[in-house]
Design a protein around this motif. Structure first.
Motif, PDB file in Angstrom:
ATOM      1  N   GLU A 115      63.477  24.306  76.689  1.00  0.00           N
ATOM      2  CA  GLU A 115      64.364  24.403  77.849  1.00  0.00           C
ATOM      3  C   GLU A 115      65.475  25.412  77.597  1.00  0.00           C
ATOM      4  OE1 GLU A 115      66.254  21.143  80.759  1.00  0.00           O
ATOM      5  OE2 GLU A 115      66.996  21.015  78.695  1.00  0.00           O
ATOM      6  N   ALA A 116      66.054  25.406  76.388  1.00  0.00           N
ATOM      7  CA  ALA A 116      67.117  26.352  76.047  1.00  0.00           C
ATOM      8  C   ALA A 116      66.607  27.792  76.070  1.00  0.00           C
ATOM      9  CB  ALA A 116      67.705  26.010  74.680  1.00  0.00           C
ATOM     10  N   ALA A 117      65.395  28.004  75.577  1.00  0.00           N
ATOM     11  CA  ALA A 117      64.823  29.349  75.577  1.00  0.00           C
ATOM     12  C   ALA A 117      64.595  29.842  77.009  1.00  0.00           C
ATOM     13  CB  ALA A 117      63.513  29.365  74.790  1.00  0.00           C
ATOM     14  N   ILE A 118      64.114  28.964  77.858  1.00  0.00           N
ATOM     15  CA  ILE A 118      63.890  29.345  79.257  1.00  0.00           C
ATOM     16  C   ILE A 118      65.221  29.608  79.952  1.00  0.00           C
ATOM     17  CG2 ILE A 118      63.042  28.521  81.497  1.00  0.00           C
ATOM     18  CD1 ILE A 118      60.865  26.987  79.883  1.00  0.00           C
ATOM     19  N   ALA A 119      66.213  28.761  79.691  1.00  0.00           N
ATOM     20  CA  ALA A 119      67.539  28.960  80.289  1.00  0.00           C
ATOM     21  C   ALA A 119      68.125  30.301  79.858  1.00  0.00           C
ATOM     22  CB  ALA A 119      68.470  27.816  79.902  1.00  0.00           C
ATOM     23  N   THR A 120      67.904  30.677  78.611  1.00  0.00           N
ATOM     24  CA  THR A 120      68.373  31.972  78.125  1.00  0.00           C
ATOM     25  C   THR A 120      67.703  33.109  78.891  1.00  0.00           C
ATOM     26  OG1 THR A 120      68.859  31.097  75.931  1.00  0.00           O
ATOM     27  CG2 THR A 120      68.529  33.482  76.099  1.00  0.00           C
ATOM     28  N   GLU A 121      66.405  33.001  79.082  1.00  0.00           N
ATOM     29  CA  GLU A 121      65.686  34.033  79.831  1.00  0.00           C
ATOM     30  C   GLU A 121      66.188  34.129  81.275  1.00  0.00           C
ATOM     31  OE1 GLU A 121      63.579  36.391  78.652  1.00  0.00           O
ATOM     32  OE2 GLU A 121      64.172  35.521  76.738  1.00  0.00           O
ATOM     33  N   LEU A 122      66.457  32.985  81.886  1.00  0.00           N
ATOM     34  CA  LEU A 122      66.993  32.977  83.251  1.00  0.00           C
ATOM     35  C   LEU A 122      68.350  33.664  83.299  1.00  0.00           C
ATOM     36  CD1 LEU A 122      65.947  29.397  84.395  1.00  0.00           C
ATOM     37  CD2 LEU A 122      65.146  31.566  85.376  1.00  0.00           C
ATOM     38  N   LYS A 123      69.198  33.379  82.325  1.00  0.00           N
ATOM     39  CA  LYS A 123      70.519  34.017  82.275  1.00  0.00           C
ATOM     40  C   LYS A 123      70.389  35.520  82.062  1.00  0.00           C
ATOM     41  CE  LYS A 123      73.489  30.703  82.845  1.00  0.00           C
ATOM     42  NZ  LYS A 123      74.409  30.735  83.983  1.00  0.00           N
ATOM     43  N   LEU A 124      69.412  35.942  81.269  1.00  0.00           N
ATOM     44  CA  LEU A 124      69.192  37.375  81.076  1.00  0.00           C
ATOM     45  C   LEU A 124      68.761  38.049  82.373  1.00  0.00           C
ATOM     46  CD1 LEU A 124      67.449  37.424  77.588  1.00  0.00           C
ATOM     47  CD2 LEU A 124      69.636  38.483  78.186  1.00  0.00           C
ATOM     48  N   ILE A 125      67.895  37.399  83.113  1.00  0.00           N
ATOM     49  CA  ILE A 125      67.477  37.931  84.416  1.00  0.00           C
ATOM     50  C   ILE A 125      68.701  38.082  85.313  1.00  0.00           C
ATOM     51  CG2 ILE A 125      66.222  37.370  86.548  1.00  0.00           C
ATOM     52  CD1 ILE A 125      64.077  36.055  84.700  1.00  0.00           C
ATOM     53  N   GLU A 126      69.543  37.067  85.325  1.00  0.00           N
ATOM     54  CA  GLU A 126      70.752  37.123  86.147  1.00  0.00           C
ATOM     55  C   GLU A 126      71.690  38.230  85.695  1.00  0.00           C
ATOM     56  OE1 GLU A 126      72.532  33.241  86.115  1.00  0.00           O
ATOM     57  OE2 GLU A 126      70.566  32.348  86.422  1.00  0.00           O
ATOM     58  N   ALA A 127      71.893  38.352  84.382  1.00  0.00           N
ATOM     59  CA  ALA A 127      72.802  39.374  83.863  1.00  0.00           C
ATOM     60  C   ALA A 127      72.294  40.777  84.192  1.00  0.00           C
ATOM     61  CB  ALA A 127      72.978  39.201  82.352  1.00  0.00           C
TER      62      ALA A 127
END
Length: 156
Positions: A115-127
């Protein structure tokens, strides 16, 4: 001084758009029937009297800039879609572990790591999207944003 103000404005813009974008993306795929990434629903539907994208109203974006921002948000939504599916799967797998008679910490930790890895990827997409949106702005619009940022910070 001007450079530090611009950097501060960029940081605040990125943080604000991240929070707003992540919440909108999360709602996009929720069971509540919400709407597309980056759109706010007002009375009468998306873009209604209180809907639309208010973040840049004071910047007077051109129609071309609005189209670019919309395309950026659409690309973010598409990139995040599979990740949101994976996140839902993790949440479904977590439920029986939490409700089990015996707590399996190793299994929960493994799911939390995913879940943390996916959340990181989502934040990268947003950034990446926020950076793209910021770079759509003219130098004058960026300066206006930097000037208005302290006023908006006081509302928190």
């Amino acid at each position: 001084m001007k450079r530090s103000t611009l950097i501060l404005a960029l940081i605040i813009l990125v943080a604000g758009l991240a929070a707003l974008g992540f919440g909108a993306a999360h709602r996009q795929h929720g069971a509540r029937g919400h709407h597309a990434f980056g759109q706010h629903q007002g009375p009468g539907g998306p873009g209604g009297p209180r809907g639309g994208d208010h973040r840049f109203r004071e910047l007077n974006l051109t129609d071309a800039q609005k189209a670019q921002v919309k395309a950026i948000h659409e690309k973010q939504r598409e990139e995040a879609e599979a990740l949101h599916e994976q996140m839902r799967g993790i949440h479904e797998q977590m439920r029986p572990l939490v409700e089990a008679a015996a707590f399996d910490e190793a299994a929960v930790r493994a799911l939390l790591a995913k879940e943390a890895a996916i959340a990181t990827e989502l934040k990268l997409i947003e950034a990446r999207g926020q950076n793209a949106v910021f770079n759509v702005l003219t130098a004058e619009q960026k300066a206006t944003l930097a000037e208005r940022r302290p006023r908006h910070e006081g509302r928190r």
